[in-house]
Design a protein around this motif. Sequence first.
Motif, PDB file in Angstrom:
ATOM      1  N   THR A 155     -13.587   2.900  -5.031  1.00 17.01           N
ATOM      2  CA  THR A 155     -12.540   3.331  -4.020  1.00 17.01           C
ATOM      3  C   THR A 155     -11.983   4.664  -4.521  1.00 17.01           C
ATOM      4  OG1 THR A 155     -10.456   2.571  -3.200  1.00 17.01           O
ATOM      5  CG2 THR A 155     -10.812   2.121  -5.333  1.00 17.01           C
ATOM      6  N   ASP A 159      -6.318   3.282  -4.173  1.00 16.00           N
ATOM      7  CA  ASP A 159      -5.860   2.056  -4.080  1.00 16.00           C
ATOM      8  C   ASP A 159      -4.824   1.345  -4.894  1.00 16.00           C
ATOM      9  OD1 ASP A 159      -6.448  -0.592  -2.703  1.00 16.00           O
ATOM     10  OD2 ASP A 159      -8.540  -0.377  -2.433  1.00 16.00           O
ATOM     11  N   LYS A 214     -12.587   3.747   0.596  1.00 20.56           N
ATOM     12  CA  LYS A 214     -13.009   2.694  -0.184  1.00 20.56           C
ATOM     13  C   LYS A 214     -14.009   3.128  -0.946  1.00 20.56           C
ATOM     14  CE  LYS A 214      -9.773  -0.374   0.996  1.00 20.56           C
ATOM     15  NZ  LYS A 214      -8.746  -0.810  -0.114  1.00 20.56           N
ATOM     16  N   ALA A 269     -14.776  -4.964   0.607  1.00 20.51           N
ATOM     17  CA  ALA A 269     -13.867  -3.930   0.802  1.00 20.51           C
ATOM     18  C   ALA A 269     -14.065  -3.508   2.327  1.00 20.51           C
ATOM     19  CB  ALA A 269     -13.992  -2.699  -0.293  1.00 20.51           C
ATOM     20  N   SER A 303      -3.617  -1.934  -5.834  1.00 12.41           N
ATOM     21  CA  SER A 303      -4.259  -2.842  -6.679  1.00 12.41           C
ATOM     22  C   SER A 303      -5.244  -3.666  -5.633  1.00 12.41           C
ATOM     23  CB  SER A 303      -3.066  -3.830  -7.492  1.00 12.41           C
ATOM     24  OG  SER A 303      -2.563  -3.009  -8.055  1.00 12.41           O
ATOM     25  N   PRO A 304      -6.566  -3.161  -5.685  1.00 14.57           N
ATOM     26  CA  PRO A 304      -7.272  -3.879  -4.857  1.00 14.57           C
ATOM     27  C   PRO A 304      -7.577  -5.410  -5.097  1.00 14.57           C
ATOM     28  CG  PRO A 304      -8.743  -2.519  -6.269  1.00 14.57           C
ATOM     29  CD  PRO A 304      -7.193  -2.086  -6.373  1.00 14.57           C
ATOM     30  N   TYR A 316      -1.791   7.532  -0.009  1.00 11.90           N
ATOM     31  CA  TYR A 316      -3.279   7.519   0.797  1.00 11.90           C
ATOM     32  C   TYR A 316      -3.250   8.695   1.417  1.00 11.90           C
ATOM     33  CZ  TYR A 316      -6.196   5.603   4.257  1.00 11.90           C
ATOM     34  OH  TYR A 316      -7.307   5.512   5.106  1.00 11.90           O
ATOM     35  N   GLY A 369       0.928  -1.134   0.071  1.00 16.44           N
ATOM     36  CA  GLY A 369      -0.069   0.078  -0.095  1.00 16.44           C
ATOM     37  C   GLY A 369       0.960   1.238   0.032  1.00 16.44           C
ATOM     38  N   CYS A 423     -16.627  -1.107  -7.186  1.00 18.24           N
ATOM     39  CA  CYS A 423     -15.558  -1.090  -6.015  1.00 18.24           C
ATOM     40  C   CYS A 423     -15.168   0.622  -6.220  1.00 18.24           C
ATOM     41  CB  CYS A 423     -14.363  -1.724  -6.511  1.00 18.24           C
ATOM     42  SG  CYS A 423     -12.858  -1.393  -5.750  1.00 18.24           S
TER      43      CYS A 423
END
Length: 540
Positions: A437, A440, A366, A360, A442-443, A283, A278, A435
């Motif tokens: 998000t 992220d 997310k 998730a 690579s979820p 983030y 991550g 998703c």
Amino acid sequence: MRMAGIDFLGDCVVYIGRPRAQPKHRDPRRSNRYPMNPGLYLCGFDRSRQGHTRRPIGDPAGQQPMPPVHPRIVPLEGPGPAQRPPASKRLTQQPDRVFLAGQRHAHLLLHLHAPQQGRAWNLPPRLQPPREDVGPCPCRNPMTTPPIKVAWITYFPVEWLPEAPEELRNLPRHHPASWQRVLLRSWLENNPGLELHIVALRKQFPRSLQFRVGPARFYCVRTTGGLRAPTLFWYDTWKVRQVLRAIRPDLVHAWGTENGAALVAARLGWPFLVTVQGLMSWYCRVVPEATPYNRLAAWLERCSLPRAPLVTTESRFAVDFIRGRFRPRAVMQIEHAPDPLFHRVQRAPAPDRIRLVANARFHYAKGTDLLLRAVHRLQPELPLELVHIGPPLNPLADQLRSELGAGFWDRIQFRRDLTPQEVAAELARATLLVCPTRVDVSPNSVKEAVAAGVPVVASRVGGIPDYVVPDRNGLLLEPGNLDELVRALRQACHHPLFRHGKVEAGTLAQMREYLSPETMARRFFEAYQHVLQTVPRHAP
């Protein structure tokens, strides 16, 4: 040319002989006395720049100016096995082999390659070791050499392993980190020549213990609460070093920066690589209320990633981000494969309703708030059914419950602590995976759905565009945009393939090959070989 114990070979200076027993100065730029250490010293600098001199380093006359580039002093402990000196950009010609032998004297054989002249330089024959001491170049030959001994530093989810002791299986389940288990299983089934040791640190462990899963050995180290992050993971460094001294690995693999693994590996002294799970720096830029621990994890990235000989990550976006922000020596893209059972899912979506699945964490990052608001807006016009894999978490859950109403909230199906088999069963019945998000890399949930053949409606962020091809196996939208999410869901529900839970067959086959465990295992083994061939191996 040779003078005062110095050989000039091409553009390198090689000092041959023992240092003085009692040096008065330890800085080789200021004196000809080298640091006291038995053995030989390899010393070189690039004289291609202006101001460099061809006189030897430490000229006793002291009349010539010292070169502006600090020479690389490499102590070679002797006697000992064949060693490769550490790589240095300050050595114009990289040494290929170094051999040490003899109790009283050390012998040095140095091959210097001059690309322009196309010839090799050797030391005089009297300084070469006896013929029987000359071994092969320290490169691996899987047919004649022992397996590579690799130590993982990881927050491995041992509680998810059926082979783990019962006292570990009964622990509360954390993030499944399924890619690590998939890689382990792949190597257990087809070992390319590895001896795997997995070191996991947690305060939740009832005690420190070891167990085996096939040829892999696990070291579960119990830690004391409140001593890891506050000590900037020096406590972890001490604990891990104790374990690794007994293992004596060839290579250390640090999984992630979030729990200090990368920083610990950089301190230990063994050759190492870091796998980014991550990007906390990214983030913290996107999420307005990042926790103090997340900000600490972002700081850990700045401290550890530039020092790594090799960084692996999953997506093209992450590769570009890491290269531009942290500038490590090398970056390799290795996709983390989903569990092979998702490649074998037998699809059976419901024909009379549209079943949406979200897999998730219930969190702002997310996009859970966007998902619930979009479904609430579309519910009057479409027969939607929402399944959320993961429990609702406060304070976001209370906020959305009061905003959307208790009636709508009660119709959401929350699933908790599902095994991979249960997640695969949910995807078998799903019409779409959603998703939205905001951030992220690579979820894994998107990869699982792509491998299972479930159409995906997801944000155009991170590595998701690497797996979702618009109008072939899903739709993409801008992150954080509720109106775009509503339009994308409406479009998917009227799509000729997606409304029936189907994707294009050719794209499905291509993505299953791209996200296969075999590909991931092969790429990680190549990463290990790269580090071992470019970083010197020695025990700290």
